[in-house]
Design a protein around this motif. Structure first.
Motif, short mmCIF file in Angstrom:
data_model
loop_
_atom_site.label_atom_id
_atom_site.label_comp_id
_atom_site.label_asym_id
_atom_site.label_seq_id
_atom_site.Cartn_x
_atom_site.Cartn_y
_atom_site.Cartn_z
N GLU A 1 -6.86 4.82 5.84
CA GLU A 1 -5.55 4.25 5.51
C GLU A 1 -4.41 5.18 5.96
O GLU A 1 -3.33 4.73 6.28
CB GLU A 1 -5.42 3.97 4.01
CG GLU A 1 -6.44 2.96 3.43
CD GLU A 1 -6.05 1.49 3.64
OE1 GLU A 1 -5.03 1.24 4.29
OE2 GLU A 1 -6.79 0.62 3.14
N GLU B 1 -0.41 -1.62 3.18
CA GLU B 1 -1.43 -0.62 3.54
C GLU B 1 -1.01 0.77 3.04
O GLU B 1 -1.85 1.58 2.66
CB GLU B 1 -1.66 -0.59 5.05
CG GLU B 1 -2.22 -1.87 5.65
CD GLU B 1 -3.65 -2.20 5.21
OE1 GLU B 1 -4.27 -1.39 4.50
OE2 GLU B 1 -4.13 -3.29 5.55
N HIS C 1 -2.29 1.40 -0.29
CA HIS C 1 -3.73 1.65 -0.37
C HIS C 1 -4.01 3.14 -0.22
O HIS C 1 -4.74 3.74 -1.00
CB HIS C 1 -4.48 0.87 0.72
CG HIS C 1 -4.25 -0.61 0.66
ND1 HIS C 1 -4.70 -1.48 1.61
CD2 HIS C 1 -3.60 -1.37 -0.27
CE1 HIS C 1 -4.36 -2.71 1.28
NE2 HIS C 1 -3.67 -2.67 0.16
N TYR D 1 -14.46 -2.69 0.79
CA TYR D 1 -13.82 -2.38 -0.50
C TYR D 1 -14.50 -3.14 -1.64
O TYR D 1 -14.63 -2.61 -2.74
CB TYR D 1 -12.32 -2.71 -0.46
CG TYR D 1 -11.49 -1.63 0.17
CD1 TYR D 1 -11.54 -0.31 -0.31
CD2 TYR D 1 -10.64 -1.90 1.23
CE1 TYR D 1 -10.77 0.69 0.26
CE2 TYR D 1 -9.86 -0.90 1.81
CZ TYR D 1 -9.93 0.39 1.32
OH TYR D 1 -9.18 1.38 1.89
N TYR E 1 -9.78 -0.34 -6.26
CA TYR E 1 -10.48 -1.09 -5.21
C TYR E 1 -10.22 -2.60 -5.34
O TYR E 1 -10.11 -3.30 -4.34
CB TYR E 1 -11.99 -0.82 -5.27
CG TYR E 1 -12.41 0.50 -4.64
CD1 TYR E 1 -11.85 0.92 -3.44
CD2 TYR E 1 -13.38 1.30 -5.23
CE1 TYR E 1 -12.25 2.11 -2.85
CE2 TYR E 1 -13.80 2.49 -4.65
CZ TYR E 1 -13.23 2.89 -3.45
OH TYR E 1 -13.63 4.07 -2.87
N ILE F 1 -6.73 -3.29 -3.98
CA ILE F 1 -6.71 -3.16 -2.51
C ILE F 1 -7.43 -4.35 -1.87
O ILE F 1 -6.95 -4.95 -0.92
CB ILE F 1 -7.37 -1.83 -2.06
CG1 ILE F 1 -6.56 -0.63 -2.56
CG2 ILE F 1 -7.51 -1.79 -0.55
CD1 ILE F 1 -7.14 0.73 -2.17
N ASP G 1 -5.40 -7.42 -1.46
CA ASP G 1 -4.49 -7.36 -0.30
C ASP G 1 -5.25 -7.61 1.00
O ASP G 1 -4.80 -8.34 1.88
CB ASP G 1 -3.82 -5.97 -0.19
CG ASP G 1 -2.76 -5.76 -1.27
OD1 ASP G 1 -2.38 -6.72 -1.96
OD2 ASP G 1 -2.30 -4.59 -1.39
N GLU G 2 -6.41 -6.95 1.12
CA GLU G 2 -7.18 -7.10 2.37
C GLU G 2 -7.58 -8.56 2.58
O GLU G 2 -7.60 -9.05 3.70
CB GLU G 2 -8.43 -6.20 2.38
CG GLU G 2 -8.22 -4.72 2.06
CD GLU G 2 -7.36 -3.96 3.06
OE1 GLU G 2 -6.77 -4.59 3.96
OE2 GLU G 2 -7.27 -2.72 2.94
#
Ligand SMILES: [Fe+2]
Ligand SMILES: [Fe+2]
Length: 259
Positions: A46, A77, A80, A136, A155, A158, A161-162
């Motif tokens: 990241e 990002e 993260h 993740y 996690y 994150i 978002d991913e």
């Protein structure tokens, strides 16, 4: 498409590294060096953000939706990397000095765009975000299994978002496919053949890192096929046979270029 992505992000998905992570529930009895190493590896990946962002946004600067997506994507990002960095420091599993060394190592070896056209980078983004989400999600299960509530929360935030990033790239890719089916499949096959997760090989001790990730259940080829490729091809309405044909041609093309 960008405006609807942004609206959902603003209304439903925003989170704060200060407010939404239960920092008061840190529990040193569950820490484990392998898991900390994985956090450091993901943090390192990241931390390559300036390279992803700078080079990525220049490639798409003439397209409003894509360029603004990059800007918003960069903000997400950046959180993260920060959340993982804060975890390592607050738990005392890494010192400021160790993280500075990692940051210096990252600054010393820039990441370069793997492809130089927006469409190929869309293909790359669709695969990369899906793989990152998978990685993740696996790490989240690992942290949950070990009762590391703080890490599992990080996690989870994150991964959400991913998942949104993956969805955006997939939607762009679907549009590309509708407009230029043959060329898009050619690009997707080409990108798939040489796909690697970004930047891990640039980090110090990269082999040991990949090995440690494997031990914690990330990077499983079958999972990659099942969770990344199958849903993508299904969404695009492309059969495995048709795509395999394109991949065969892409492998030949890559081989011809190399020889
Ligand atoms: Fe990320
Ligand atoms: Fe992402």
């Amino acid at each position: 498409m960008y405006m609807s992505f942004f609206e959902t992000a603003e209304k439903k998905r925003r989170w704060s590294v200060y407010e939404d992570i239960p920092w008061d529930r840190l529990n040193p009895s569950v820490y484990d060096e392998g898991r900390a190493m994985n956090v450091e590896t993901f943090c390192g990946v990241e931390l390559y953000l300036p390279d992803y962002l700078g080079q990525g946004v220049n490639l798409v600067r003439e397209n409003f939706g894509r360029a603004w997506f990059q800007a918003n994507w960069g903000y997400e990002e950046s959180k993260h990397g920060l959340a993982l960095r804060m975890y390592l420091l607050k738990t005392g599993q890494r010192t400021e000095e160790q993280l500075r060394n990692l940051e210096d190592a990252i600054a010393a070896r820039p990441w370069r765009l793997p492809w130089d056209t927006p469409r190929r980078m869309t293909c790359y983004g669709a695969i990369q975000e899906a793989s990152t989400l998978l990685a993740y999600a696996r790490q989240m299960e690992d942290a949950q299994g070990a009762n590391d509530e703080v890490l599992a929360t990080i996690y989870r935030l994150i991964a959400r978002d991913e998942a949104a990033h993956q969805q955006f790239y997939r939607a762009v890719l679907k549009l590309e496919l509708e407009e230029h089916r043959h060329e898009t499949l050619e690009d997707l096959a080409l990108v798939s053949v040489g796909f690697r997760m970004p930047a891990i090989d640039l980090l110090p001790d990269s082999e040991r890192r990949v090995e440690t990730l494997r031990m914690h259940n990330s990077f499983n080829r079958w999972g990659f096929f099942l969770k990344v490729w199958m849903p993508l091809l299904k969404l695009l309405g492309v059969s495995r046979q048709e795509f395999a044909e394109y991949q065969r041609r892409a492998i030949d093309q890559t081989r011809d270029k190399a020889s």
